[in-house]
Enzyme design. Structure first.
Site, short mmCIF file in Angstrom:
data_model
loop_
_atom_site.label_atom_id
_atom_site.label_comp_id
_atom_site.label_asym_id
_atom_site.label_seq_id
_atom_site.Cartn_x
_atom_site.Cartn_y
_atom_site.Cartn_z
N ARG A 64 0.85 -1.20 0.00
CA ARG A 64 0.00 0.00 0.00
C ARG A 64 0.88 1.24 0.00
O ARG A 64 0.55 2.25 -0.62
CB ARG A 64 -0.86 0.05 1.26
N ILE A 91 -8.50 3.50 1.64
CA ILE A 91 -7.91 4.20 2.79
C ILE A 91 -6.46 4.51 2.43
O ILE A 91 -5.72 3.65 1.95
CB ILE A 91 -8.01 3.32 4.05
N ASN A 106 -12.28 15.30 2.27
CA ASN A 106 -13.07 14.14 1.88
C ASN A 106 -14.54 14.46 2.04
O ASN A 106 -14.93 15.24 2.92
CB ASN A 106 -12.71 12.96 2.80
N HIS A 108 -18.19 12.56 2.83
CA HIS A 108 -18.66 11.30 3.39
C HIS A 108 -20.17 11.34 3.60
O HIS A 108 -20.70 12.31 4.16
CB HIS A 108 -17.96 11.04 4.74
C1 GRF Z 1 -20.48 9.64 -2.38
O1 GRF Z 1 -21.68 9.58 -1.65
C2 GRF Z 1 -19.27 9.64 -1.49
O2 GRF Z 1 -19.43 10.37 -0.32
C3 GRF Z 1 -19.24 8.16 -1.17
O3 GRF Z 1 -19.44 7.54 -2.40
C4 GRF Z 1 -20.26 8.38 -3.20
C5 GRF Z 1 -19.55 8.65 -4.48
O4 GRF Z 1 -20.42 9.12 -5.46
N1 GRF Z 1 -18.05 7.78 -0.47
P1 GRF Z 1 -19.91 9.66 -6.86
O5 GRF Z 1 -18.83 8.70 -7.36
O6 GRF Z 1 -19.38 11.04 -6.65
O7 GRF Z 1 -21.12 9.63 -7.74
#
Ligand code: GRF
Length: 195
Positions: A64, A91, A106, A108
């Site tokens: 990684r 990660i 990020n 989330h």
């Molecule tokens: C988003 O909801 C992001 O927060 C999550 O995965 C989704 C990605 O969506 N981790 P996209 O690829 O931007 O359509």
């Protein structure tokens, strides 16, 4: 102008929202490059906008750390002011985070600190939560633990599926991401890890 590198893993709808925003000359952000950890449909948005793309897959590296080192070198080649993880589902090792944070954010799909990790939407439903949302935060060395920059909430509807809820979250997520990146560019949001 804030120069941004965006990292994705999937459909890239958050990336697309950022790219669409840059069509407005008053939006103070330029997407310099888009990277992914695997071939994914989201890269097509960048190609449509004539923006360079790269795929750096962990499978091609012995560790990684070696993968992340190449990823970091590639990101840095574009000299971004900010790197945005927009649905980037790997990660990142501490070395990568230390090199870029706090200029590493990020998005989330939950109201952190609730429901961190890869299944934030599923976990909110399983917990019987009545509301959830989206959090944009600075990336630190934990998983979804860094200082929060912005959140938006929405009510969970009765009998909603994970997919339906995630799609509704993504609508507010895209708006919030576009607005947070603008606020960073215009110094209304300061990337300071001391909060
Ligand atoms: C988003 O909801 C992001 O927060 C999550 O995965 C989704 C990605 O969506 N981790 P996209 O690829 O931007 O359509």
């Amino acid at each position: 102008m804030l120069g941004v590198v965006v990292l994705i893993s999937g459909s890239g709808s958050n990336l697309r929202a950022l790219l669409d925003a840059t069509n407005n000359p008053l939006y103070p952000v330029r997407v310099l490059a888009v990277g992914a950890d695997q071939a994914c449909s989201g890269l097509e948005h960048a190609e449509l906008f004539g923006i360079p793309t790269f795929v750096i897959s962990p499978e091609n590296f012995g560790s990684r750390e070696a993968w992340a080192e190449t990823l970091l070198e590639t990101v840095n080649r574009f000299r971004p002011d900010l790197t945005v993880l927009a649905g980037f589902m790997k990660i990142l090792p501490h070395g990568f985070v230390r090199a870029l944070s706090p200029k590493l954010i990020n998005t989330h799909p939950s109201l952190l600190p609730l429901f961190p990790g890869a299944h934030g939407v599923r976990d909110a439903l399983a917990a019987g939560a009545t509301e959830t949302g989206v959090t944009i935060h600075i990336v630190d060395e934990g998983v979804d633990t860094g200082p929060k920059l912005a959140q938006a909430k929405l009510a969970i509807l009765p009998d909603e599926t994970e997919h339906e809820l995630h799609e509704r979250i993504k609508v507010i997520e895209r708006q919030l991401l576009v607005s947070v990146v603008k606020d960073i560019a215009e110094h209304r949001i300061k990337l300071d890890t001391s909060k």
